[in-house]
Write a protein that holds these residues in place. Sequence first.
Motif, PDB file in Angstrom:
ATOM      1  N   ARG A 284     -54.406  63.478  26.492  1.00  0.00           N
ATOM      2  CA  ARG A 284     -54.362  63.360  27.951  1.00  0.00           C
ATOM      3  C   ARG A 284     -52.958  63.688  28.458  1.00  0.00           C
ATOM      4  O   ARG A 284     -52.212  62.812  28.900  1.00  0.00           O
ATOM      5  CB  ARG A 284     -54.747  61.945  28.364  1.00  0.00           C
ATOM      6  N   THR A 285     -52.621  64.943  28.416  1.00  0.00           N
ATOM      7  CA  THR A 285     -51.285  65.352  28.862  1.00  0.00           C
ATOM      8  C   THR A 285     -51.282  65.878  30.287  1.00  0.00           C
ATOM      9  O   THR A 285     -50.221  66.025  30.894  1.00  0.00           O
ATOM     10  CB  THR A 285     -50.737  66.438  27.918  1.00  0.00           C
ATOM     11  N   ASP A 286     -52.467  66.177  30.838  1.00  0.00           N
ATOM     12  CA  ASP A 286     -52.563  66.708  32.192  1.00  0.00           C
ATOM     13  C   ASP A 286     -52.343  65.589  33.216  1.00  0.00           C
ATOM     14  O   ASP A 286     -52.812  64.461  33.027  1.00  0.00           O
ATOM     15  CB  ASP A 286     -53.946  67.336  32.400  1.00  0.00           C
ATOM     16  N   PRO A 287     -51.650  65.870  34.333  1.00  0.00           N
ATOM     17  CA  PRO A 287     -51.432  64.844  35.369  1.00  0.00           C
ATOM     18  C   PRO A 287     -52.709  64.260  35.947  1.00  0.00           C
ATOM     19  O   PRO A 287     -52.689  63.145  36.480  1.00  0.00           O
ATOM     20  CB  PRO A 287     -50.645  65.603  36.446  1.00  0.00           C
ATOM     21  N   MET A 288     -53.837  64.991  35.833  1.00  0.00           N
ATOM     22  CA  MET A 288     -55.078  64.457  36.382  1.00  0.00           C
ATOM     23  C   MET A 288     -55.508  63.181  35.660  1.00  0.00           C
ATOM     24  O   MET A 288     -56.321  62.413  36.165  1.00  0.00           O
ATOM     25  CB  MET A 288     -56.203  65.495  36.310  1.00  0.00           C
ATOM     26  N   TYR A 289     -54.960  62.957  34.458  1.00  0.00           N
ATOM     27  CA  TYR A 289     -55.287  61.748  33.699  1.00  0.00           C
ATOM     28  C   TYR A 289     -54.380  60.575  34.052  1.00  0.00           C
ATOM     29  O   TYR A 289     -54.298  59.608  33.303  1.00  0.00           O
ATOM     30  CB  TYR A 289     -55.253  62.029  32.205  1.00  0.00           C
ATOM     31  N   GLY A 290     -53.708  60.656  35.172  1.00  0.00           N
ATOM     32  CA  GLY A 290     -52.911  59.534  35.630  1.00  0.00           C
ATOM     33  C   GLY A 290     -51.804  59.178  34.663  1.00  0.00           C
ATOM     34  O   GLY A 290     -51.092  60.054  34.160  1.00  0.00           O
ATOM     35  N   ASN A 291     -51.666  57.881  34.351  1.00  0.00           N
ATOM     36  CA  ASN A 291     -50.568  57.454  33.484  1.00  0.00           C
ATOM     37  C   ASN A 291     -51.021  56.570  32.336  1.00  0.00           C
ATOM     38  O   ASN A 291     -50.228  55.830  31.760  1.00  0.00           O
ATOM     39  CB  ASN A 291     -49.482  56.748  34.302  1.00  0.00           C
ATOM     40  N   VAL A 292     -52.322  56.637  31.972  1.00  0.00           N
ATOM     41  CA  VAL A 292     -52.808  55.853  30.838  1.00  0.00           C
ATOM     42  C   VAL A 292     -52.540  56.588  29.522  1.00  0.00           C
ATOM     43  O   VAL A 292     -52.395  57.803  29.488  1.00  0.00           O
ATOM     44  CB  VAL A 292     -54.313  55.548  30.957  1.00  0.00           C
ATOM     45  N   PHE A 293     -52.474  55.828  28.434  1.00  0.00           N
ATOM     46  CA  PHE A 293     -52.416  56.391  27.089  1.00  0.00           C
ATOM     47  C   PHE A 293     -53.828  56.802  26.649  1.00  0.00           C
ATOM     48  O   PHE A 293     -54.822  56.409  27.275  1.00  0.00           O
ATOM     49  CB  PHE A 293     -51.874  55.355  26.104  1.00  0.00           C
ATOM     50  N   ASP A 294     -53.916  57.581  25.569  1.00  0.00           N
ATOM     51  CA  ASP A 294     -55.238  57.870  25.003  1.00  0.00           C
ATOM     52  C   ASP A 294     -55.441  57.216  23.637  1.00  0.00           C
ATOM     53  O   ASP A 294     -56.532  57.273  23.075  1.00  0.00           O
ATOM     54  CB  ASP A 294     -55.529  59.370  24.924  1.00  0.00           C
ATOM     55  N   HIS A 295     -54.402  56.565  23.091  1.00  0.00           N
ATOM     56  CA  HIS A 295     -54.582  55.839  21.831  1.00  0.00           C
ATOM     57  C   HIS A 295     -53.573  54.693  21.710  1.00  0.00           C
ATOM     58  O   HIS A 295     -52.451  54.777  22.223  1.00  0.00           O
ATOM     59  CB  HIS A 295     -54.451  56.775  20.625  1.00  0.00           C
ATOM     60  N   PHE A 296     -54.017  53.630  21.064  1.00  0.00           N
ATOM     61  CA  PHE A 296     -53.188  52.450  20.780  1.00  0.00           C
ATOM     62  C   PHE A 296     -53.491  51.973  19.359  1.00  0.00           C
ATOM     63  O   PHE A 296     -54.627  52.085  18.877  1.00  0.00           O
ATOM     64  CB  PHE A 296     -53.523  51.276  21.711  1.00  0.00           C
ATOM     65  N   ALA A 297     -52.492  51.407  18.711  1.00  0.00           N
ATOM     66  CA  ALA A 297     -52.667  50.654  17.471  1.00  0.00           C
ATOM     67  C   ALA A 297     -51.741  49.442  17.542  1.00  0.00           C
ATOM     68  O   ALA A 297     -50.539  49.596  17.780  1.00  0.00           O
ATOM     69  CB  ALA A 297     -52.335  51.509  16.254  1.00  0.00           C
ATOM     70  N   VAL A 298     -52.301  48.265  17.383  1.00  0.00           N
ATOM     71  CA  VAL A 298     -51.527  47.027  17.541  1.00  0.00           C
ATOM     72  C   VAL A 298     -51.843  46.090  16.382  1.00  0.00           C
ATOM     73  O   VAL A 298     -53.010  45.917  16.008  1.00  0.00           O
ATOM     74  CB  VAL A 298     -51.853  46.319  18.876  1.00  0.00           C
ATOM     75  N   GLU A 299     -50.800  45.472  15.817  1.00  0.00           N
ATOM     76  CA  GLU A 299     -50.991  44.410  14.839  1.00  0.00           C
ATOM     77  C   GLU A 299     -50.724  43.077  15.528  1.00  0.00           C
ATOM     78  O   GLU A 299     -49.654  42.868  16.108  1.00  0.00           O
ATOM     79  CB  GLU A 299     -50.037  44.570  13.658  1.00  0.00           C
ATOM     80  N   TYR A 300     -51.718  42.192  15.458  1.00  0.00           N
ATOM     81  CA  TYR A 300     -51.599  40.861  16.042  1.00  0.00           C
ATOM     82  C   TYR A 300     -51.464  39.826  14.924  1.00  0.00           C
ATOM     83  O   TYR A 300     -52.160  39.904  13.907  1.00  0.00           O
ATOM     84  CB  TYR A 300     -52.837  40.518  16.875  1.00  0.00           C
ATOM     85  N   GLU A 301     -50.592  38.847  15.137  1.00  0.00           N
ATOM     86  CA  GLU A 301     -50.467  37.725  14.214  1.00  0.00           C
ATOM     87  C   GLU A 301     -50.957  36.466  14.906  1.00  0.00           C
ATOM     88  O   GLU A 301     -50.588  36.181  16.058  1.00  0.00           O
ATOM     89  CB  GLU A 301     -49.017  37.538  13.771  1.00  0.00           C
ATOM     90  N   TYR A 302     -51.790  35.679  14.188  1.00  0.00           N
ATOM     91  CA  TYR A 302     -52.385  34.469  14.733  1.00  0.00           C
ATOM     92  C   TYR A 302     -51.699  33.226  14.164  1.00  0.00           C
ATOM     93  O   TYR A 302     -50.963  33.318  13.171  1.00  0.00           O
ATOM     94  CB  TYR A 302     -53.894  34.460  14.455  1.00  0.00           C
ATOM     95  N   PRO A 303     -51.917  32.060  14.784  1.00  0.00           N
ATOM     96  CA  PRO A 303     -51.205  30.853  14.345  1.00  0.00           C
ATOM     97  C   PRO A 303     -51.392  30.502  12.879  1.00  0.00           C
ATOM     98  O   PRO A 303     -50.501  29.919  12.256  1.00  0.00           O
ATOM     99  CB  PRO A 303     -51.784  29.758  15.245  1.00  0.00           C
ATOM    100  N   ASN A 304     -52.540  30.855  12.294  1.00  0.00           N
ATOM    101  CA  ASN A 304     -52.791  30.530  10.890  1.00  0.00           C
ATOM    102  C   ASN A 304     -52.188  31.557   9.929  1.00  0.00           C
ATOM    103  O   ASN A 304     -52.397  31.477   8.722  1.00  0.00           O
ATOM    104  CB  ASN A 304     -54.300  30.417  10.637  1.00  0.00           C
ATOM    105  N   GLY A 305     -51.466  32.544  10.474  1.00  0.00           N
ATOM    106  CA  GLY A 305     -50.858  33.581   9.649  1.00  0.00           C
ATOM    107  C   GLY A 305     -51.706  34.821   9.479  1.00  0.00           C
ATOM    108  O   GLY A 305     -51.233  35.834   8.931  1.00  0.00           O
ATOM    109  N   ALA A 306     -52.966  34.778   9.910  1.00  0.00           N
ATOM    110  CA  ALA A 306     -53.831  35.955   9.795  1.00  0.00           C
ATOM    111  C   ALA A 306     -53.284  37.099  10.640  1.00  0.00           C
ATOM    112  O   ALA A 306     -52.765  36.890  11.741  1.00  0.00           O
ATOM    113  CB  ALA A 306     -55.252  35.605  10.258  1.00  0.00           C
ATOM    114  N   ARG A 307     -53.425  38.304  10.114  1.00  0.00           N
ATOM    115  CA  ARG A 307     -52.994  39.499  10.842  1.00  0.00           C
ATOM    116  C   ARG A 307     -54.199  40.389  11.110  1.00  0.00           C
ATOM    117  O   ARG A 307     -54.984  40.677  10.198  1.00  0.00           O
ATOM    118  CB  ARG A 307     -51.927  40.256  10.065  1.00  0.00           C
ATOM    119  N   ILE A 308     -54.308  40.803  12.354  1.00  0.00           N
ATOM    120  CA  ILE A 308     -55.440  41.616  12.801  1.00  0.00           C
ATOM    121  C   ILE A 308     -54.935  42.995  13.221  1.00  0.00           C
ATOM    122  O   ILE A 308     -54.011  43.101  14.034  1.00  0.00           O
ATOM    123  CB  ILE A 308     -56.158  40.953  13.994  1.00  0.00           C
TER     124      ILE A 308
END
Length: 438
Positions: A284-308
């Motif tokens: 999504r490099t064209d200006p018609m696509y506004g300012n959103v991303f087209d992909h994300f990758a996130v690592e979340y850590e939870y209180p019990n130490g689990a990683r998602i």
Amino acid sequence: MNDTLEIVASGITRREFMKAASVASLAAVVSGPSVLRAAGSEKIRVGLIGCGGRGTGAAINCVEASSDVVITALGDLFPDMLDNSLKHLREKLKKENLAVTPETCFTGFDAYARVLAAGVDLVILAAPPFFRPQHLRAAVEAGKHIFMEKPVAVDPAGARSVISSADLAAQKGLAIVAGTQRRHQAHYLEVMKRVQGGDIGDIVAGQCYWNMGSLWVERAAQNWADRIIRNWSDMEWQIRNWLFTVWCSGDHICEQHVHNLDVMNWAIGTHPVKCTGRGGRAARTDPMYGNVFDHFAVEYEYPNGARILSMCRQTAGAMDNVSERVVGTKGFSYTDGADGHIKGAKPYATAKESPNPYVQEHVDLIASIRAGKPLNEGKQVAESTLTAIMGRMSAYTGRALSWDWVMNSSTLDLAPPHLEWKALPPLEVAVPGRTVLV
């Protein structure tokens, strides 16, 4: 039009909008009938705020959930959206379930307040996500039961507002059910019951995905052309193009991937404590696509130490994977829209197909009202939404974030400088390492 509604329609700041919402909803409480009528056997009068495809679909689902439901009022920013919705409702619903009149159809920034003042018992909130906190607050103060689509905010300020409104709804005995329909889907309920019951042991990790090809409502090119042909203002184009406008949608990690993140929070029983994310615009490099991303990758850590590991992507021609996997010390669970199973020490397989969850969530909402035990999903969906917001903020800035900071210290507020049909500052695309963390 009263003075409050004139203020809303004329163009205001977010703070003024919230104040006007409170005043307008108070007027609705005074003038409208008691919502307690919905606890008996009489008809439940439903107003729809936000007449796009999902809002119209939710109104139909609500009628499918109970023959006692009557759609009596519609509200949207745009007359054409309202007209299209009404046309579709007339095609799909019986006459006894649709009692909308010209006097109960409202457009403009004040439409939500006028629907609330139109004698409804329950409202469906389905305007672009930016408006959800304000509309929710007004609906709660007006004493209405609520179905609200996800996500419920686009920034920490909005998420905090939703939690506050959910607390007020609990005090007033009002129901809030959110559009996180997996929470009402039979095979998800069965799998999550077993996961939380210890069938896979202690949760140590997990993965969740909303990776897809083209968005099914890929209107960016048409909206870009209409912007010129119809001489739309920046405000009109950005709201009509809301899926590609961060302040309107929260980006697709919030608007869409929140479903999967909600499942992970559900499985673990709480929200994450930290995250590190990345993302960008590869297609999504064209200006018609506004300012959103087209992909994300996130690592979340939870209180019990689990990683998602969380991944979401919208790229034409790419493979699909919309699912969740929770890993424990004694096995793992898998869920998607059609399947749910557990493998390990206590295996489980889905026995039969789930009823339509888009209808079931309304069945559960109405049943809770009838029973005098109103469901309130406001806080849980706000926390799942903030989980997505937190991941987006990390990806946009390139910074690791803690839940406590985002919830309690972040001052990020994506509201535009005004709500008027005129020019806005150019949309800015986030650049990790350069975009400031607020």
